[in-house]
Motif scaffolding. Structure first.
Motif, mmCIF file in Angstrom:
data_model
loop_
_atom_site.group_PDB
_atom_site.id
_atom_site.type_symbol
_atom_site.label_atom_id
_atom_site.label_comp_id
_atom_site.label_asym_id
_atom_site.label_seq_id
_atom_site.Cartn_x
_atom_site.Cartn_y
_atom_site.Cartn_z
ATOM 1 N N ALA A 145 0.845 -1.188 0.000
ATOM 2 C CA ALA A 145 0.000 0.000 0.000
ATOM 3 C C ALA A 145 0.882 1.240 0.000
ATOM 4 O O ALA A 145 2.006 1.227 0.491
ATOM 5 C CB ALA A 145 -0.902 -0.013 1.230
ATOM 6 N N LEU A 146 0.354 2.300 -0.563
ATOM 7 C CA LEU A 146 1.105 3.548 -0.628
ATOM 8 C C LEU A 146 1.018 4.250 0.729
ATOM 9 O O LEU A 146 0.049 4.948 1.031
ATOM 10 C CB LEU A 146 0.529 4.451 -1.728
ATOM 11 C CG LEU A 146 0.809 3.958 -3.145
ATOM 12 C CD1 LEU A 146 -0.057 4.688 -4.146
ATOM 13 C CD2 LEU A 146 2.270 4.149 -3.482
ATOM 14 N N THR A 147 2.041 4.040 1.538
ATOM 15 C CA THR A 147 2.088 4.634 2.867
ATOM 16 C C THR A 147 3.464 5.246 3.094
ATOM 17 O O THR A 147 4.417 4.958 2.372
ATOM 18 C CB THR A 147 1.823 3.582 3.962
ATOM 19 O OG1 THR A 147 2.845 2.574 3.897
ATOM 20 C CG2 THR A 147 0.460 2.936 3.791
ATOM 21 N N GLY A 148 3.544 6.082 4.124
ATOM 22 C CA GLY A 148 4.820 6.669 4.498
ATOM 23 C C GLY A 148 4.916 8.130 4.105
ATOM 24 O O GLY A 148 3.979 8.725 3.564
ATOM 25 N N ALA A 184 7.279 2.886 -4.723
ATOM 26 C CA ALA A 184 5.909 3.158 -5.183
ATOM 27 C C ALA A 184 5.421 4.524 -4.740
ATOM 28 O O ALA A 184 4.780 5.245 -5.503
ATOM 29 C CB ALA A 184 4.973 2.065 -4.668
ATOM 30 N N ARG A 185 5.703 4.913 -3.499
ATOM 31 C CA ARG A 185 5.200 6.199 -3.013
ATOM 32 C C ARG A 185 5.862 7.372 -3.747
ATOM 33 O O ARG A 185 5.232 8.389 -3.996
ATOM 34 C CB ARG A 185 5.412 6.320 -1.503
ATOM 35 C CG ARG A 185 6.850 6.354 -1.037
ATOM 36 C CD ARG A 185 6.933 6.467 0.489
ATOM 37 N NE ARG A 185 8.297 6.593 0.959
ATOM 38 C CZ ARG A 185 9.105 5.561 1.201
ATOM 39 N NH1 ARG A 185 8.657 4.323 1.002
ATOM 40 N NH2 ARG A 185 10.336 5.749 1.634
ATOM 41 N N ILE A 186 7.133 7.198 -4.121
ATOM 42 C CA ILE A 186 7.840 8.245 -4.852
ATOM 43 C C ILE A 186 7.280 8.351 -6.265
ATOM 44 O O ILE A 186 7.015 9.458 -6.772
ATOM 45 C CB ILE A 186 9.350 7.958 -4.900
ATOM 46 C CG1 ILE A 186 9.932 7.845 -3.478
ATOM 47 C CG2 ILE A 186 10.069 9.030 -5.710
ATOM 48 C CD1 ILE A 186 9.788 9.095 -2.653
ATOM 49 N N ARG A 187 7.083 7.218 -6.906
ATOM 50 C CA ARG A 187 6.529 7.225 -8.261
ATOM 51 C C ARG A 187 5.133 7.845 -8.281
ATOM 52 O O ARG A 187 4.785 8.587 -9.205
ATOM 53 C CB ARG A 187 6.461 5.804 -8.827
ATOM 54 C CG ARG A 187 7.821 5.151 -9.055
ATOM 55 C CD ARG A 187 7.719 3.996 -10.055
ATOM 56 N NE ARG A 187 6.593 3.115 -9.761
ATOM 57 C CZ ARG A 187 6.652 2.064 -8.960
ATOM 58 N NH1 ARG A 187 7.799 1.756 -8.346
ATOM 59 N NH2 ARG A 187 5.595 1.308 -8.771
ATOM 60 N N ALA A 188 4.350 7.541 -7.262
ATOM 61 C CA ALA A 188 2.981 8.057 -7.218
ATOM 62 C C ALA A 188 2.959 9.575 -7.113
ATOM 63 O O ALA A 188 2.193 10.252 -7.809
ATOM 64 C CB ALA A 188 2.232 7.434 -6.037
ATOM 65 N N ARG A 192 -6.071 11.292 -3.333
ATOM 66 C CA ARG A 192 -5.746 10.106 -4.121
ATOM 67 C C ARG A 192 -4.968 9.081 -3.315
ATOM 68 O O ARG A 192 -5.129 7.870 -3.502
ATOM 69 C CB ARG A 192 -4.952 10.506 -5.371
ATOM 70 C CG ARG A 192 -4.769 9.364 -6.343
ATOM 71 C CD ARG A 192 -4.091 9.798 -7.619
ATOM 72 N NE ARG A 192 -4.858 10.779 -8.373
ATOM 73 C CZ ARG A 192 -4.485 11.229 -9.572
ATOM 74 N NH1 ARG A 192 -3.353 10.792 -10.133
ATOM 75 N NH2 ARG A 192 -5.223 12.123 -10.202
ATOM 76 N N HIS A 193 -4.106 9.554 -2.396
ATOM 77 C CA HIS A 193 -3.283 8.635 -1.598
ATOM 78 C C HIS A 193 -3.375 9.039 -0.120
ATOM 79 O O HIS A 193 -2.441 9.627 0.429
ATOM 80 C CB HIS A 193 -1.832 8.673 -2.081
ATOM 81 C CG HIS A 193 -1.667 8.335 -3.525
ATOM 82 N ND1 HIS A 193 -1.993 7.107 -4.055
ATOM 83 C CD2 HIS A 193 -1.219 9.083 -4.578
ATOM 84 C CE1 HIS A 193 -1.745 7.100 -5.351
ATOM 85 N NE2 HIS A 193 -1.281 8.279 -5.688
ATOM 86 N N PRO A 194 -4.484 8.744 0.519
ATOM 87 C CA PRO A 194 -4.713 9.217 1.899
ATOM 88 C C PRO A 194 -3.730 8.672 2.923
ATOM 89 O O PRO A 194 -3.603 9.240 4.014
ATOM 90 C CB PRO A 194 -6.144 8.750 2.192
ATOM 91 C CG PRO A 194 -6.400 7.633 1.227
ATOM 92 C CD PRO A 194 -5.631 7.978 0.001
#
Length: 314
Positions: free
Chosen positions: A92-95, A277-281, A120-122
Motif C-alpha cells: 500500500a502507498l504509505t509513508g 511506489a510512493r515516490i513514483r505516485a 488520491r493517496h490518503p
C-alpha cells in the motif's frame, strides 16, 4: 566489530552527519533525541571509534566518521534499492514523501496540489519544503526536488517538467502615479524590486541585467514571495513568473512585447528512490498536474529570442 552493529545505528549516524544536531536528526527519523544519541553511542562502541566531535554548535564528523560516511551511504542505497525491487511495488502507498521546491512554485502550484495528493493517496504523509534555496537529495533533505536546472553530479535522475515565462509587473498604484512606460528606455529611473545579488542560490535567478537600460534594484529580498508582496503594495517594478503574477488581480504586466524571459523547471529524484511506489505516485501527480495546466506557465506575450536576453533584458 560486535554483533550489535546494525542498520538502525547507521541510519542514526547518517541523520546526525547530515543535520549536525541530535534534535534535527531525531525529527528526520521520527524518534526522540535520546534514542538517536543511544544509537550513535552503540555504533561507536561497535566500531571502537569516536565518530563525532560534540560541541555547543553541534556534531561534527571526526576522521573516523568521515571514513565511515561513504560506506554508510552505500549501505543506505542498497537498502532503498532492495525495498523498491522486492517489496515496495506491491505494498500500500504509505509513508512520508518530502518534496523540495523553489518557494514560488512550491507555494503557488504544489501547495494547492496537496489536496489531490491527499485525496488520491490518503495514507501518504506529504511534506512540502518551499524555500528560497536548494535542498540536497544526496543528503536526503528531500525525496523529490523541483529545481531550476538539471543536476550535474550525483546519482540523481531528472526530467524537465516545463518551461515557464517571466515578465515585468507592477501594481496600478505604482504605475498610475508615474508617466506611462512605453519603451524599454522609459524603465530607467524607475524603482525595481528584486533579489539580493550575493544571496542568489541559483544563476537562473540572476536576471536583472539590462545592458541598454540603467536599472536600479532599490528594494531587495532573498524571497520571491516577499518581492511579490512588495510589488503588490506598490513598491516598484518586479520580474515575476507569469504563472504567479497572472493570479494576482493587483498587478499589471509592463512592456509585454519587449520584456520577458524563459526559464525551466526540472523534477529530480535520487536514483535509489525512483523505484519506490510512493515516490513514483507523487512524481506522477506532479507531472500530470503540470501537463494539465501547461498554458499557465507560458508567457502571454513572448518576445523574440527570449533565452538570448535576461531580466528586464532577459
Amino acid at each position: 566489530m560486535s554483533d550489535d552493529f546494525n542498520w538502525n545505528d547507521l541510519r542514526a549516524f547518517l541523520a546526525v552527519a547530515r543535520t549536525g544536531r541530535l534534535t534535527a536528526a531525531a525529527a528526520r527519523l521520527g524518534a526522540d533525541h535520546t534514542t538517536v544519541a543511544r544509537r550513535i553511542a552503540a555504533l561507536e562502541a561497535a566500531l571502537g571509534a569516536r565518530l563525532f566531535d560534540r560541541s555547543p554548535q553541534g556534531y561534527a564528523l571526526t576522521a573516523h566518521g568521515e571514513a565511515l560516511l561513504p560506506h554508510a551511504e552505500k549501505i543506505e542505497s542498497l537498502t532503498l534499492r532492495a525495498a523498491g525491487q522486492v517489496g515496495e511495488a506491491d505494498q500500500a502507498l504509505t509513508g512520508a514523501v518530502r518534496i523540495g521546491a523553489p518557494e514560488g512554485f512550491g507555494s503557488y502550484f504544489l501547495a494547492p496540489l496537496m489536496v489531490k495528493l491527499a485525496e488520491r493517496h490518503p495514507q501518504l504523509e506529504i511534506q512540502l519544503v518551499a524555500i528560497p534555496g536548494v535542498v540536497s537529495l544526496s543528503k536526503r533533505e528531500a525525496d523529490i526536488a523541483v529545481t531550476l536546472s538539471p543536476p550535474r553530479e550525483g546519482r540523481l535522475v531528472s526530467r524537465k517538467l516545463t518551461d515557464y515565462g517571466l515578465g515585468l509587473y507592477a501594481a496600478p498604484v505604482y504605475l498610475d502615479a508615474r508617466p506611462p512606460i512605453l519603451t524599454r528606455a522609459a524603465m530607467a529611473g524607475h524603482r525595481f524590486v528584486g533579489y539580493i545579488g550575493d544571496l542568489l542560490y541559483a544563476p537562473e535567478l540572476d536576471y536583472m541585467q539590462a545592458p541598454d537600460v540603467d536599472i536600479h534594484v532599490a528594494l531587495q529580498s532573498s524571497n520571491l514571495i516577499a518581492q511579490l508582496q512588495a510589488a503588490l503594495a506598490g513598491a516598484g517594478l518586479c520580474v515575476l513568473p507569469d504563472f504567479i503574477a497572472r493570479r494576482e488581480a493587483g498587478l499589471r504586466r509592463v512592456l509585454p512585447h519587449d520584456v520577458g524571459l524563459e526559464r525551466s523547471l526540472w523534477l529530480v529524484v535520487h536514483a535509489d528512490l525512483k523505484a519506490l511506489a510512493r515516490i513514483r505516485a507523487v512524481m506522477s501527480i506532479i507531472v500530470e498536474a503540470v501537463r494539465a495546466d501547461r498554458s499557465s506557465f507560458l508567457s502571454p506575450a513572448t518576445p523574440a529570442s527570449p533565452r538570448a536576453r535576461a531580466g528586464p533584458q532577459p
